[in-house]
Design an enzyme around this catalytic site. Structure first.
Site: not given
Length: 583
Positions: A401, A441, A466-467, A488
């Site tokens: 990412t 994910d 999603s983070s 991350g």
């Protein structure tokens, strides 16, 4: 011209005071853009309105491309298009044209914040058992490498929509640097060379091997010049035809062809790709100290950062600063509580009710924060108001990412997190770019033992949790003070929270806040940059039940800037290769 609205204050005296929550999603089809603005609170004064040019991103070539666009009078969104096009070429292990993104856009004239959701969607043929074989879940690496892992790409349609609403230059003028670098070649950076020659299975696929092998049979090394004529043709086509160039015709067909190959071919179709639509959503904003912090709503996990910051306000030890073992121990324990709630409840709001209001309710926040001092082992998830009955989560979020922040001469800003998911995505390529593996994910196991579905279970047309949590920082009058974000995987939430606390609570220059050692506390462990914590602080943390072990998740790549004393305090994480520039 874009349609925006500004909310200047919120109702007081309720659980929602000081908070603006996400409303219903709106599609790209001419609907009103979502906004947010200041909450009623003490005013933070500034000497001047924050204006650019300012760019912070993960590769100097991408930053240079963005600065050129700004110098030509381009908007922050115009520059973001150029930066992403270059990043997809020079940092393909992290993001690209075959991936997805969340973008926060700040409009200086109106004070409005717009969230653009470019998260990929599952194919129409996807089922909850997408990653099952012979009745059992696939090994995670096998799932990543399979054709099943790729969703309909979202970043190019998202950028096209945002640029249509916020652009100052012609779309066709934004891809020149990416085309030239792809056609003439770019110098391979040390980080990319490490990934090309590393152990990741995605770097060993037939597509990656063909791309990364030199004519003499060796792999590209740092300092070598790598050309990608297929990528040059792709960006030429996108510049000429817009997002339709990727969503229809030869490029879409090439994506489907790559996904359809074995092992374990996927079911993504040209109809899935053509039918993808980015969403315009309302931001979630909450107070922290004298600031207003704005993040995207679900399926982003950004609201979890607001929950952690709200708990931090209830935890005096946090304010003891970076030299205090009490502060770090408290930060770790609050993370455990945040992640327990995030993992339980967050998913695509079109498919599951995410109790964002309940998670940020002051009474619930105080209840959760009170648990932190006595935590030993994994934290239990809470039951906030509006919580649905959902099962345990089994989602894994690997590395791959990038984040960028841009401010233009008008003071408009972009904070954007972008990804292909794993390193080099699925390892499959089309049109000179890597395809995402975003479907991994989703929760690999769709239901709990009691039959309750996971909030993040696979479903046709669904966007995975999603983070990615791009952040905008405003004062209490809704004026821009800064922006930041990080890659991350699931650790993004910890990295962003560390940077916000370091800069806004501990008063550190932004680069020092980024350079602080990382601490990631999920489940029953505390992963950390152990070499960055002095022995006395580690001992003090251990005495409080926080025993550090080396961090085994993707490292941070924080990028951003804060407007301080009439200038940009810009920063780029020294763990990556990025830079921050104002001129």
């Amino acid at each position: 011209m874009r349609s925006v609205r500004r909310v200047s204050s919120l109702l007081a005296g309720t659980a929602m005071a000081g908070l603006l929550l996400a409303g219903c999603a709106t599609t790209a089809e001419g609907t009103e853009a979502a906004t947010t603005a200041a909450v009623a609170a003490p005013i933070s004064t500034q000497e001047a309105v924050a204006r650019g040019p300012f760019v912070s991103a993960a590769n100097p070539l991408a930053v240079e491309a963005g600065m050129k666009v700004l110098a030509r009078g381009g908007s922050a969104v115009d520059a973001a298009v150029a930066v992403q096009a270059v990043l997809g070429l020079v940092e393909p292990q992290s993001s690209g044209l075959g991936g997805g993104a969340f973008m926060m856009v700040y409009d200086a004239e109106s004070g409005a914040v717009t969230v653009y959701d470019g998260r990929e969607t599952a194919p129409a043929a996807a089922t909850p058992e997408l990653f099952y074989e012979n009745g059992k879940p696939l090994a995670f690496s096998d799932a990543v490498l399979s054709g099943r892992s790729t969703g309909a790409p979202g970043v190019v349609p998202m950028l096209a929509l945002a640029q249509k609403q916020h652009g100052a230059l012609a779309w066709s003028e934004l891809f020149g640097d990416a085309e030239t670098l792809a056609q003439d070649g770019f110098v391979v950076s040390p980080r990319l060379a490490g990934m090309i020659n590393g152990d990741a299975r995605q770097a060993q696929t037939r597509w990656a091997a063909e791309y990364f092998t030199k004519p003499d049979g060796g792999r590209y090394q740092a300092g070598d010049v790598l050309k990608n004529p297929a990528y040059a043709e792709t960006v030429r086509r996108i510049a000429r035809e817009g997002a339709a160039a990727l969503q229809q015709g030869p490029l879409a067909e090439a994506i489907v062809e790559a996904v359809s190959e074995g092992p374990r071919p996927g079911a993504l179709t040209t109809a899935d790709i053509a039918g993808y639509r980015p969403l315009v959503r309302e931001a979630v904003c909450g107070p922290y100290k004298i600031y207003t912090i704005c993040v995207p709503p679900p399926p982003s996990s950004g609201a979890s950062i607001l929950e952690l910051l709200a708990m931090a306000e209830q935890t005096p030890d946090i304010d003891k600063g970076p030299d205090s073992p009490e502060a770090w121990a408290a930060f770790g324990q609050l993370q455990r509580l945040m992640y327990a709630d995030r993992d339980r409840y967050f998913g695509d709001p079109a498919f599951v009710s995410v109790p964002v209001a309940g998670l940020l309710d002051p009474a619930y926040v105080a209840e959760r924060a009170a648990l932190a001092p006595g935590l030993r082992g994994a934290a239990p998830y809470g039951v906030p108001a509006g919580a649905p009955k959902v099962g345990a989560d089994a989602t894994r979020e690997p590395a791959g990412t990038s984040h960028l922040v841009i401010v233009d001469a008008q003071g408009d800003a972009v904070s954007m997190t972008t990804t292909v998911e794993s390193l080099f995505g699925s390892g499959r390529m089309a049109g000179g770019f890597f395809l995402n593996n975003q479907m991994t994910d989703f929760s690999m196991i769709p239901t709990a033992s009691d039959g309750a579905p996971a909030a993040n279970a696979v479903a046709a047309g669904k966007r995975p949790r999603s983070s990615m949590s791009p952040v905008l920082i405003l004062d209490r009058e809704g004026r821009l003070l800064g922006a930041l974000g990080s890659p991350g995987g699931s650790s993004i939430l910890a990295y962003n929270a560390k940077a916000l606390i370091g800069a806004l609570a501990w008063g550190l220059p932004l680069q020092q806040a980024f350079d602080l050692p990382n601490l990631v506390a999920k489940g029953d462990g505390f992963g950390a940059d152990t070499e960055g914590f002095p022995a006395d602080i580690q001992a003090g943390m251990a005495a409080r039940g926080v025993e550090l072990r080396p961090n085994d998740t993707e490292t941070s790549g924080l990028h951003g800037g804060l407007w301080r004393n009439g200038r940009w305090d810009g920063a780029a994480d020294n763990r990556r290769e990025g830079v921050a520039r104002t001129q």
